[in-house]
Write a protein that holds these residues in place. Structure first.
Motif, PDB file in Angstrom:
ATOM      1  N   GLY A 129      48.094  46.151  57.684  1.00 30.65           N
ATOM      2  CA  GLY A 129      48.000  45.087  56.598  1.00 30.65           C
ATOM      3  C   GLY A 129      47.937  43.734  57.199  1.00 30.65           C
ATOM      4  N   ILE A 130      47.603  42.624  56.136  1.00 32.67           N
ATOM      5  CA  ILE A 130      47.587  41.379  56.279  1.00 32.67           C
ATOM      6  C   ILE A 130      48.517  40.512  55.193  1.00 32.67           C
ATOM      7  CG2 ILE A 130      46.430  39.337  56.639  1.00 32.67           C
ATOM      8  CD1 ILE A 130      44.160  40.946  57.983  1.00 32.67           C
ATOM      9  N   LEU A 131      49.467  39.834  55.577  1.00 33.45           N
ATOM     10  CA  LEU A 131      50.025  38.893  54.520  1.00 33.45           C
ATOM     11  C   LEU A 131      49.264  37.246  54.783  1.00 33.45           C
ATOM     12  CD1 LEU A 131      52.140  38.071  52.295  1.00 33.45           C
ATOM     13  CD2 LEU A 131      53.744  37.617  54.526  1.00 33.45           C
ATOM     14  N   TYR A 132      48.726  36.909  53.805  1.00 31.94           N
ATOM     15  CA  TYR A 132      48.119  35.660  53.654  1.00 31.94           C
ATOM     16  C   TYR A 132      49.389  34.581  53.173  1.00 31.94           C
ATOM     17  CZ  TYR A 132      43.792  38.419  54.087  1.00 31.94           C
ATOM     18  OH  TYR A 132      42.822  39.314  54.479  1.00 31.94           O
ATOM     19  N   GLU A 133      49.583  33.887  53.824  1.00 30.75           N
ATOM     20  CA  GLU A 133      50.551  32.618  53.399  1.00 30.75           C
ATOM     21  C   GLU A 133      49.597  31.643  52.992  1.00 30.75           C
ATOM     22  OE1 GLU A 133      54.267  33.085  56.145  1.00 30.75           O
ATOM     23  OE2 GLU A 133      52.345  33.118  57.413  1.00 30.75           O
ATOM     24  N   ILE A 134      49.488  31.238  51.799  1.00 32.52           N
ATOM     25  CA  ILE A 134      48.454  30.097  51.233  1.00 32.52           C
ATOM     26  C   ILE A 134      49.357  28.753  51.250  1.00 32.52           C
ATOM     27  CG2 ILE A 134      46.916  29.418  49.632  1.00 32.52           C
ATOM     28  CD1 ILE A 134      46.472  32.643  49.046  1.00 32.52           C
ATOM     29  N   LYS A 135      49.264  28.005  52.060  1.00 39.62           N
ATOM     30  CA  LYS A 135      50.134  26.710  51.902  1.00 39.62           C
ATOM     31  C   LYS A 135      49.433  25.755  51.270  1.00 39.62           C
ATOM     32  CE  LYS A 135      52.668  28.261  55.218  1.00 39.62           C
ATOM     33  NZ  LYS A 135      53.912  28.589  54.976  1.00 39.62           N
ATOM     34  N   GLY A 136      49.934  24.717  50.166  1.00 44.30           N
ATOM     35  CA  GLY A 136      49.445  23.883  49.477  1.00 44.30           C
ATOM     36  C   GLY A 136      49.787  24.062  48.051  1.00 44.30           C
ATOM     37  N   ASP A 137      48.990  23.520  47.093  1.00 40.60           N
ATOM     38  CA  ASP A 137      49.139  23.676  45.744  1.00 40.60           C
ATOM     39  C   ASP A 137      48.050  24.563  45.184  1.00 40.60           C
ATOM     40  OD1 ASP A 137      51.167  21.832  45.823  1.00 40.60           O
ATOM     41  OD2 ASP A 137      49.826  20.154  45.431  1.00 40.60           O
ATOM     42  N   ALA A 138      47.964  25.770  45.789  1.00 39.48           N
ATOM     43  CA  ALA A 138      47.281  26.688  45.307  1.00 39.48           C
ATOM     44  C   ALA A 138      47.961  27.400  44.455  1.00 39.48           C
ATOM     45  CB  ALA A 138      46.823  27.689  46.447  1.00 39.48           C
TER      46      ALA A 138
END
Length: 191
Positions: A129-138
């Protein structure tokens, strides 16, 4: 005449006192968040998958109108957040599931400063699998998928019931990220 002199003295005195103080506004602060101890338990539902999740989260079957069988929410009530977990059986639709997952993760590009992908692979339990780390004010700071590429596909999205603000949420996001990683590392398929 006397009253004019008194008024002038009061005005001069007030001006003199007010000029000596320099007021600096305080920087914006955030509440201190006490993090619970890390303890995990095994998901004990009759699902085609199992994993370990933190004891301070509550595993609740998703009953929303668009929910499907084996969908689950991990409710982090202390942090006012939820990890939405959806499950799909793979029936000649693996590429479609992968593309939908990618689109949903990258939908946050508008508000994101960066999206980091962290790959997972556990040969013993046949999970990748993949873990998506979404940085910022999302809206969603973290998403993931896990699959065996043949029968099972799990997708997860973390949301907080708060206005997205990376500065105030980052301690909680970092804390919960360890739990999501643990969840991904402990996924097992119930065939």
């Amino acid at each position: 005449m006397k009253s004019r002199g008194v008024i002038m003295m009061v005005v001069i005195l007030m001006l003199g006192l007010s000029c000596k103080r320099h007021h600096t506004p305080k920087p914006r602060g955030y509440f201190r968040i006490n993090m619970p101890e890390k303890e995990y338990e095994l998901l004990n539902k009759s699902f085609p998958y199992q994993f370990e999740y933190p004891k301070y989260a509550k595993a609740v079957v998703d009953t929303s109108s668009n929910a499907e069988k084996y969908w689950l929410n991990l409710v982090f009530s202390e942090f006012n957040g939820q990890l939405h977990i959806s499950y799909k059986a793979i029936n000649n639709n693996f590429n479609e599931l992968m593309e939908d997952n990618r689109k949903l993760a990258y939908k946050h590009t508008i508000k994101a400063d960066a999206i980091n992908e962290r790959l997972f692979y556990n040969e013993e339990s046949n999970v990748s699998g993949i873990l998506y780390e979404i940085k910022g004010d999302a809206a969603s700071p973290m998403q993931f998928y896990a699959t065996d590429s043949l029968r099972h596909f799990i997708r997860g999205s973390l949301y907080f019931n708060a206005i997205p603000n990376q500065d105030s949420l980052s301690p909680v996001i970092n804390f919960v990220q360890d739990d999501v990683i643990r969840l991904m590392e402990t996924i097992r398929w119930n065939n």
